[in-house]
Design an enzyme around this catalytic site. Structure first.
Site, PDB file in Angstrom:
ATOM      1  N   CYS A   1      16.205  -2.091 -34.911  1.00 37.25           N
ATOM      2  CA  CYS A   1      15.752  -2.131 -33.520  1.00 37.25           C
ATOM      3  C   CYS A   1      16.653  -1.280 -32.613  1.00 37.25           C
ATOM      4  O   CYS A   1      17.879  -1.476 -32.592  1.00 37.25           O
ATOM      5  CB  CYS A   1      15.800  -3.592 -33.088  1.00 37.25           C
ATOM      6  SG  CYS A   1      15.311  -3.885 -31.404  1.00 37.25           S
TER       7      CYS A   1
ATOM      8  N   CYS B   1      11.924   3.589 -30.059  1.00 35.85           N
ATOM      9  CA  CYS B   1      11.541   2.178 -30.149  1.00 35.85           C
ATOM     10  C   CYS B   1      10.736   2.051 -31.434  1.00 35.85           C
ATOM     11  O   CYS B   1       9.920   2.929 -31.749  1.00 35.85           O
ATOM     12  CB  CYS B   1      10.703   1.752 -28.940  1.00 35.85           C
ATOM     13  SG  CYS B   1       9.966   0.111 -29.113  1.00 35.85           S
TER      14      CYS B   1
HETATM   15  N1  DGL Z   1      12.251  -3.269 -31.768  1.00 34.15           N
HETATM   16  C1  DGL Z   1      12.510  -2.884 -30.407  1.00 34.15           C
HETATM   17  C2  DGL Z   1      13.125  -1.466 -30.315  1.00 34.15           C
HETATM   18  O1  DGL Z   1      13.155  -0.695 -31.244  1.00 34.15           O
HETATM   19  C3  DGL Z   1      11.327  -3.029 -29.512  1.00 34.15           C
HETATM   20  C4  DGL Z   1      10.697  -4.403 -29.461  1.00 34.15           C
HETATM   21  C5  DGL Z   1      11.215  -5.387 -28.420  1.00 34.15           C
HETATM   22  O2  DGL Z   1      11.226  -5.102 -27.210  1.00 34.15           O
HETATM   23  O3  DGL Z   1      11.580  -6.470 -28.841  1.00 34.15           O
HETATM   24  O4  DGL Z   1      13.635  -1.143 -29.274  1.00 34.15           O
END
Ligand code: DGL
Length: 266
Positions: free
Chosen positions: A79, A195
């Site tokens: 993430c 993201c």
């Molecule tokens: N997985 C998160 C990222 O790569 C995005 C999802 C979220 O906001 O929880 O930033």
């Protein structure tokens, strides 16, 4: 103390705020096809992208204590939002190799941009952390960074991945156009999909920006960094048993995760 063969056979942990990191798992499976993976998505607390940095740090430190991660040999933080807010805290609390997605993305951007105009498409929390601006500008002060937070794109991918990938509605298309416009206005020759939810938009973005703009997903470089480190540290799995992966949601909403994985990992 586990013996060397046990360590090599141990799975690699992958953590994410929820479902989106499955796009990163896809790259990990492609680049490290003999490895086993345990993926934990914190859907019970998702999304992280609208939370404060302190909140994200606390949740991430709790997430790495998940019982399924007890015997992993390396940890991938899939993430961007967690990497931006909590990678250092995680590295201090886990003794094996830790991989985030921001540094690999930055390296790729620096190696790719020719005109030094770079676009970052991310969550609101990642944009507010300014992590990309700082890192890119400290590597090259001439770089101009345009950052766009895109919670709506996150929402579409989360709830309608099949449409995003296969049959985008007018509403989805217009939302992509709106979020990409600042990059076009700034003359960006490189866009980083910072993201986990955004790689599925690559074809739609390509239609808008044309063939000359580079669209980068940091997971590709993260997967290479993992592969290279496992080789260097002699941790690569050398058994011939079929590798596998396990996907766990902290919210127990397995059907949603199954549907998302079927679309991405087929
Ligand atoms: N997985 C998160 C990222 O790569 C995005 C999802 C979220 O906001 O929880 O930033």
């Amino acid at each position: 103390m586990p013996n060397t063969t046990d360590i090599k056979n141990a799975p690699i942990g992958v953590i994410d705020s929820g479902i989106g990191g499955i796009t990163v798992l896809r790259e990990l499976l492609r680049t490290c096809p003999t490895e086993n993976f345990v993926y934990i998505g914190d859907d019970a607390n998702s999304p992280y992208g609208t939370r404060t940095a302190e909140d994200i740090q606390q949740l991430s430190l709790a997430l790495i204590k998940h019982p399924k991660l007890v015997s992993i040999k390396a940890l991938v933080v899939a993430c961007n939002t967690i990497t931006a807010a909590a990678l250092d805290d995680i590295a201090q609390n886990y003794e094996g190799p830790v991989f985030g997605v921001i540094e690999p993305g930055i390296e790729e951007v620096l190696a790719t941009t020719k005109n030094n105009h770079v676009g970052i498409l991310a969550t609101t929390a990642t944009v507010e952390s300014s992590v990309f601006d700082r890192a890119l500008k400290s590597a090259n002060p001439d770089i101009e960074v345009t950052s766009v937070g895109a919670p709506k794109l996150h929402e579409f991918a989360e709830n309608n991945l099949d449409l995003v990938l296969g049959a985008p509605t007018q509403e989805i298309k217009e939302c992509v156009v709106e979020h990409i416009a600042p990059f076009i206005d700034a003359g960006c020759d490189t866009i980083l999909l910072a993201c986990t939810h955004f790689p599925p938009y690559e074809a739609l973005i390509r239609d808008i920006v044309g063939p000359d703009v580079n669209i980068i997903a940091p997971s590709v470089n993260t997967a290479k960094a993992l592969r290279d480190t496992l080789e260097e540290k002699d941790l690569a799995n050398q058994t011939t048993a079929k590798p596998n992966y396990e996907i766990i949601s902290t919210a127990g909403n397995d059907e949603k995760f199954k549907k998302f994985s079927e679309l991405l990992l087929k």
